[in-house]
Scaffold this motif. Structure first.
Motif, PDB file in Angstrom:
ATOM      1  N   LEU A 144      38.558  42.771  30.816  1.00 27.97           N
ATOM      2  CA  LEU A 144      39.019  44.056  30.893  1.00 27.97           C
ATOM      3  C   LEU A 144      38.977  44.811  32.274  1.00 27.97           C
ATOM      4  O   LEU A 144      39.471  45.897  32.339  1.00 27.97           O
ATOM      5  CB  LEU A 144      38.635  45.032  29.760  1.00 27.97           C
ATOM      6  CG  LEU A 144      38.821  44.667  28.254  1.00 27.97           C
ATOM      7  CD1 LEU A 144      38.090  45.608  27.360  1.00 27.97           C
ATOM      8  CD2 LEU A 144      40.293  44.413  28.033  1.00 27.97           C
ATOM      9  N   LEU A 145      38.425  44.021  33.018  1.00 26.48           N
ATOM     10  CA  LEU A 145      38.175  44.806  34.537  1.00 26.48           C
ATOM     11  C   LEU A 145      39.109  45.307  35.176  1.00 26.48           C
ATOM     12  O   LEU A 145      39.128  46.287  35.818  1.00 26.48           O
ATOM     13  CB  LEU A 145      37.333  43.794  35.169  1.00 26.48           C
ATOM     14  CG  LEU A 145      36.213  44.435  36.186  1.00 26.48           C
ATOM     15  CD1 LEU A 145      35.081  45.053  35.543  1.00 26.48           C
ATOM     16  CD2 LEU A 145      35.390  43.420  37.316  1.00 26.48           C
ATOM     17  N   ASP A 146      40.252  44.415  35.546  1.00 25.71           N
ATOM     18  CA  ASP A 146      41.534  44.845  36.080  1.00 25.71           C
ATOM     19  C   ASP A 146      42.183  46.038  35.418  1.00 25.71           C
ATOM     20  O   ASP A 146      42.711  46.859  36.202  1.00 25.71           O
ATOM     21  CB  ASP A 146      42.446  43.773  36.202  1.00 25.71           C
ATOM     22  CG  ASP A 146      41.767  42.728  36.953  1.00 25.71           C
ATOM     23  OD1 ASP A 146      41.085  42.895  38.080  1.00 25.71           O
ATOM     24  OD2 ASP A 146      42.496  41.664  37.156  1.00 25.71           O
ATOM     25  N   THR A 147      42.127  45.948  33.944  1.00 23.76           N
ATOM     26  CA  THR A 147      42.778  47.096  33.223  1.00 23.76           C
ATOM     27  C   THR A 147      41.999  48.456  33.409  1.00 23.76           C
ATOM     28  O   THR A 147      42.365  49.474  33.648  1.00 23.76           O
ATOM     29  CB  THR A 147      42.740  46.585  31.898  1.00 23.76           C
ATOM     30  OG1 THR A 147      43.411  45.416  31.501  1.00 23.76           O
ATOM     31  CG2 THR A 147      43.842  47.814  31.125  1.00 23.76           C
ATOM     32  N   LEU A 148      40.574  48.385  33.884  1.00 25.28           N
ATOM     33  CA  LEU A 148      39.657  49.544  33.805  1.00 25.28           C
ATOM     34  C   LEU A 148      39.796  50.056  35.264  1.00 25.28           C
ATOM     35  O   LEU A 148      40.071  51.156  35.510  1.00 25.28           O
ATOM     36  CB  LEU A 148      38.176  49.103  33.711  1.00 25.28           C
ATOM     37  CG  LEU A 148      37.697  49.145  32.187  1.00 25.28           C
ATOM     38  CD1 LEU A 148      36.577  48.135  32.091  1.00 25.28           C
ATOM     39  CD2 LEU A 148      37.614  50.298  31.631  1.00 25.28           C
ATOM     40  N   ALA A 149      39.970  48.871  36.274  1.00 28.59           N
ATOM     41  CA  ALA A 149      40.285  49.610  37.466  1.00 28.59           C
ATOM     42  C   ALA A 149      41.366  50.389  37.842  1.00 28.59           C
ATOM     43  O   ALA A 149      41.513  50.713  38.918  1.00 28.59           O
ATOM     44  CB  ALA A 149      39.981  48.253  38.490  1.00 28.59           C
ATOM     45  N   ALA A 150      42.442  50.264  36.886  1.00 28.69           N
ATOM     46  CA  ALA A 150      43.742  50.690  37.107  1.00 28.69           C
ATOM     47  C   ALA A 150      43.666  52.313  36.592  1.00 28.69           C
ATOM     48  O   ALA A 150      44.727  53.004  37.090  1.00 28.69           O
ATOM     49  CB  ALA A 150      44.760  50.014  36.356  1.00 28.69           C
ATOM     50  N   ALA A 151      42.381  52.661  35.985  1.00 23.85           N
ATOM     51  CA  ALA A 151      42.409  54.063  35.757  1.00 23.85           C
ATOM     52  C   ALA A 151      41.868  54.881  36.792  1.00 23.85           C
ATOM     53  O   ALA A 151      41.053  54.354  37.961  1.00 23.85           O
ATOM     54  CB  ALA A 151      41.331  54.168  34.439  1.00 23.85           C
ATOM     55  N   PRO A 152      41.981  56.205  36.855  1.00 22.60           N
ATOM     56  CA  PRO A 152      41.494  56.823  37.852  1.00 22.60           C
ATOM     57  C   PRO A 152      40.060  57.225  38.172  1.00 22.60           C
ATOM     58  O   PRO A 152      39.552  57.091  39.040  1.00 22.60           O
ATOM     59  CB  PRO A 152      42.140  58.390  37.693  1.00 22.60           C
ATOM     60  CG  PRO A 152      42.560  58.290  36.036  1.00 22.60           C
ATOM     61  CD  PRO A 152      42.740  56.816  35.736  1.00 22.60           C
TER      62      PRO A 152
END
Length: 301
Positions: free
Chosen positions: A129-137
């Motif tokens: 999920l790391l890339d999906t988390l990194a997309a958050a502010p």
């Protein structure tokens, strides 16, 4: 009891949170508090029927998804479907845990069950999920530790506890492992310049459904210990506050660790907790990370 409480959780509207093990205990309290403050909350649970029942009692935007952290296939399937439906995840709370008493048991993948559920599964899930988390502010990951990590020691020659197995010791080792993971994750996120912060929390001694279930096969002795536990422990609503603070308080930085301030960190108001020397040791973190990548097949940072 004075101190930080759920009234201090900032507005969570527009944020998506994933809470593992959210159908009961600490996870349910955490999911409920986040939803009450406006977050969209994904209840990641092994038993979707129990998850659906829990969801009906939460006032807010919640959904239930199946996740068995002791199965790497389940972790991968969950992550793939979640990312497809939620391209941005703001918060991951690795809350789910396994505590057993009795004979040694293995996961579907052949790993000691405490380690599989409490550390290997969360490691794999976080990586996927790391890339999906990194997309958050302002993304954040919270790993749930335990005061038992302070007296545990990792044996890299016997991580699966094949020799001299004792369930309480295996549980403590697994909680030390996930604590090491959370701290090493913080080091690597900082080095990579990631916006994600990795925090940790532990609930002290808290009344959840895990301990009674663990003792129920021990007959009269088990029932006596479970009843004594009701006196020595704090309510689950108080036990969930450290991870809620780690998950939501503005200004929290990577590597911060929260727990109870009372007697030997067993109960009381929320404060910063102390890591064991082994949990804070970068050489242990580096070694465990390398081993865990091999065991899970998930590589990141």
């Amino acid at each position: 009891m004075a101190g930080w409480n759920t009234d201090q959780i900032p507005d969570q509207h527009g944020r998506t949170a994933v809470v593992t093990g959210a159908n009961s205990g600490l996870g349910l309290v955490t999911a409920t508090a986040l939803a009450r403050r406006g977050a969209r909350v994904v209840l990641a649970v092994r038993n979707t029927a129990a998850g659906a029942e829990a969801a009906r009692g939460i006032a807010g935007d919640v959904e239930v998804r199946e996740l068995d952290l002791a199965s790497l296939d389940s972790v991968r399937a969950f992550a793939t479907a979640l990312v497809s439906d939620h391209p941005v995840i703001d918060l991951l709370v690795n809350n789910a845990g396994m505590v057993l008493l009795g004979p040694r048991r293995l996961s579907r993948d052949g790993f000691e069950l405490h380690l599989a559920t409490n550390m290997l599964g969360p490691f794999a899930l976080t990586g996927l999920l790391l890339d999906t988390l990194a997309a958050a502010p302002k993304p954040r990951v919270v790993n749930l530790s335990s005061i038992t990590h302070k007296t545990a020691r990792l044996d890299f020659e016997d991580l699966m506890v094949e020799h001299n197995y004792r369930a309480p010791s295996a549980y403590g080792r697994s909680k030390l492992a996930v604590t090491v993971f959370g701290i090493e994750l913080d080091r690597r996120l900082r080095a990579a310049g990631s916006p994600i912060i990795s925090t940790l929390a532990h609930p002290g001694l808290t009344r959840t459904n895990l301990t009674p279930r663990a003792w129920e096969h021990r007959g009269r002795l088990g029932h006596m210990i479970a009843r004594l536990g009701l006196v020595a422990t704090q309510p689950v609503e108080q036990g969930a506050l450290p991870q809620l603070r780690a998950a939501t308080e503005p200004g929290v930085h990577g590597g911060q660790f929260f727990g109870p301030a009372g007697f030997f960190e067993t109960r009381g108001r929320v404060t910063e907790a102390r890591l064991s020397p082994e949990a804070a040791d970068p050489s242990v973190g580096k070694r465990l990370w390398a081993v865990t990548e091999l065991l899970t097949g998930v590589t990141y940072l």
